[in-house]
Design an enzyme around this catalytic site. Sequence first.
Site, PDB file in Angstrom:
ATOM      1  CG  HIS A   1      -1.948   1.032   1.253  1.00  0.00           C
ATOM      2  ND1 HIS A   1      -2.101   1.924   2.285  1.00  0.00           N
ATOM      3  CD2 HIS A   1      -2.904   1.348   0.343  1.00  0.00           C
ATOM      4  CE1 HIS A   1      -3.116   2.725   2.020  1.00  0.00           C
ATOM      5  NE2 HIS A   1      -3.624   2.406   0.850  1.00  0.00           N
ATOM      6  NE  ARG A   2      -2.080   5.688   1.289  1.00  0.00           N
ATOM      7  CZ  ARG A   2      -2.686   6.366   2.239  1.00  0.00           C
ATOM      8  NH1 ARG A   2      -1.966   7.131   3.057  1.00  0.00           N
ATOM      9  NH2 ARG A   2      -3.988   6.313   2.400  1.00  0.00           N
TER      10      ARG A   2
ATOM     11  CD  GLU B   1      -2.932   2.295  -3.256  1.00  0.00           C
ATOM     12  OE1 GLU B   1      -3.946   2.994  -3.343  1.00  0.00           O
ATOM     13  OE2 GLU B   1      -2.011   2.549  -2.433  1.00  0.00           O
TER      14      GLU B   1
ATOM     15  CG  ASP C   1      -2.764   6.810  -3.252  1.00  0.00           C
ATOM     16  OD1 ASP C   1      -3.827   6.207  -3.448  1.00  0.00           O
ATOM     17  OD2 ASP C   1      -2.029   6.599  -2.259  1.00  0.00           O
TER      18      ASP C   1
ATOM     19  CG  HIS D   1      -3.495   9.303   0.090  1.00  0.00           C
ATOM     20  ND1 HIS D   1      -4.246   9.996   1.018  1.00  0.00           N
ATOM     21  CD2 HIS D   1      -4.242   8.227  -0.259  1.00  0.00           C
ATOM     22  CE1 HIS D   1      -5.377   9.363   1.230  1.00  0.00           C
ATOM     23  NE2 HIS D   1      -5.409   8.281   0.469  1.00  0.00           N
TER      24      HIS D   1
ATOM     25  CD  GLU E   1      -6.876   5.086  -4.578  1.00  0.00           C
ATOM     26  OE1 GLU E   1      -6.140   4.408  -3.855  1.00  0.00           O
ATOM     27  OE2 GLU E   1      -7.784   5.819  -4.150  1.00  0.00           O
TER      28      GLU E   1
ATOM     29  CE  LYS F   1      -6.196   8.561  -3.563  1.00  0.00           C
ATOM     30  NZ  LYS F   1      -7.340   8.063  -2.785  1.00  0.00           N
TER      31      LYS F   1
ATOM     32  CG  ASP G   1       0.051   1.025   5.434  1.00  0.00           C
ATOM     33  OD1 ASP G   1      -0.117   1.366   4.251  1.00  0.00           O
ATOM     34  OD2 ASP G   1      -0.683   1.416   6.368  1.00  0.00           O
TER      35      ASP G   1
HETATM   36  O1  G3P Z   1      -6.412   1.509  -3.091  1.00  0.00           O
HETATM   37  C1  G3P Z   1      -6.676   1.127  -1.778  1.00  0.00           C
HETATM   38  C2  G3P Z   1      -6.689   2.326  -0.861  1.00  0.00           C
HETATM   39  O2  G3P Z   1      -5.484   3.002  -1.040  1.00  0.00           O
HETATM   40  C3  G3P Z   1      -7.844   3.236  -1.150  1.00  0.00           C
HETATM   41  O3  G3P Z   1      -7.932   4.320  -0.321  1.00  0.00           O
HETATM   42  O4  G3P Z   1      -7.586   6.598   0.448  1.00  0.00           O
HETATM   43  O5  G3P Z   1      -5.829   4.903   0.890  1.00  0.00           O
HETATM   44  O6  G3P Z   1      -6.176   5.779  -1.392  1.00  0.00           O
HETATM   45  P1  G3P Z   1      -6.828   5.458  -0.096  1.00  0.00           P
HETATM   46 MG    MG Z   2      -4.789   4.531  -2.421  1.00  0.00          MG
END
Ligand code: G3P
Ligand code: MG
Length: 227
Positions: free
Chosen positions: A6-7, A33, A35, A48, A100, A102, A220
Amino acid sequence: MIKIGHRGAAGYEPENTLISIKKALELKVDIIELDVYCCQSGELVLFHDPTLERTTNGKGYLIRKSYAELQQLDAGKGERIPTLESALKLINRKAKVNIELKGRRTLHPVLHMIEKYVHYYGWQYDDFLISSFKRSKLKKIRKLKSKIPIGALLLYRSLGFLKFSQKIKTYAIHVNYKIVNSKLINDAHKKGIKVFVWTVNDLQEITYFKKLGVDGIFSDYPDRIGE
Ligand code: G3P
Ligand code: MG
């Protein structure tokens, strides 16, 4: 189990930076992943929040800053805010990339970037997974590009979500851990759609979601996901 950093690996390194991606690669994730925003001068950058305060020493809205201005900022441990392109070069197909979307003006440049990597740099459409919370954007992607895998993001329970996902042929639904249950998983699987849950960092919770039958976990701390 599909391991999704995540990120990058935001539990270990500043989120959405190149060192976070390096860490995720070291931890052998299947998918990273990231953003992605389009900044004022048109570059796609990893970020993000809509505003700069939480993760940098800057102030204000990211979309109002040029890339040159963003480069002045510290995104954590002295890291700069990276471009999507620098992230793709670093990843170099060692993991799939979940972009993702944004903010505004992000969709078309991202599609363009994916085309470039597929046509000139030997990537496959399957190396990418585009996600968004916005149904209108997902619909648009499917209309414009039939081959790019889509992940439909879900924050709250929403009527007709699976029907919609099936209609636009999503590869996976990316679901907030608070609303994942076995019915949703079974219904998605019946439609041939994978279920990825976000964001799960606690070991016991990771075990719980594995038993429940999800296909992938965003974390994470992606090394905690195990096999
Ligand atoms: O893509 C999964 C998660 O990252 C979605 O929410 O706000 O963390 O980008 P957010
Ligand atoms: Mg995300």
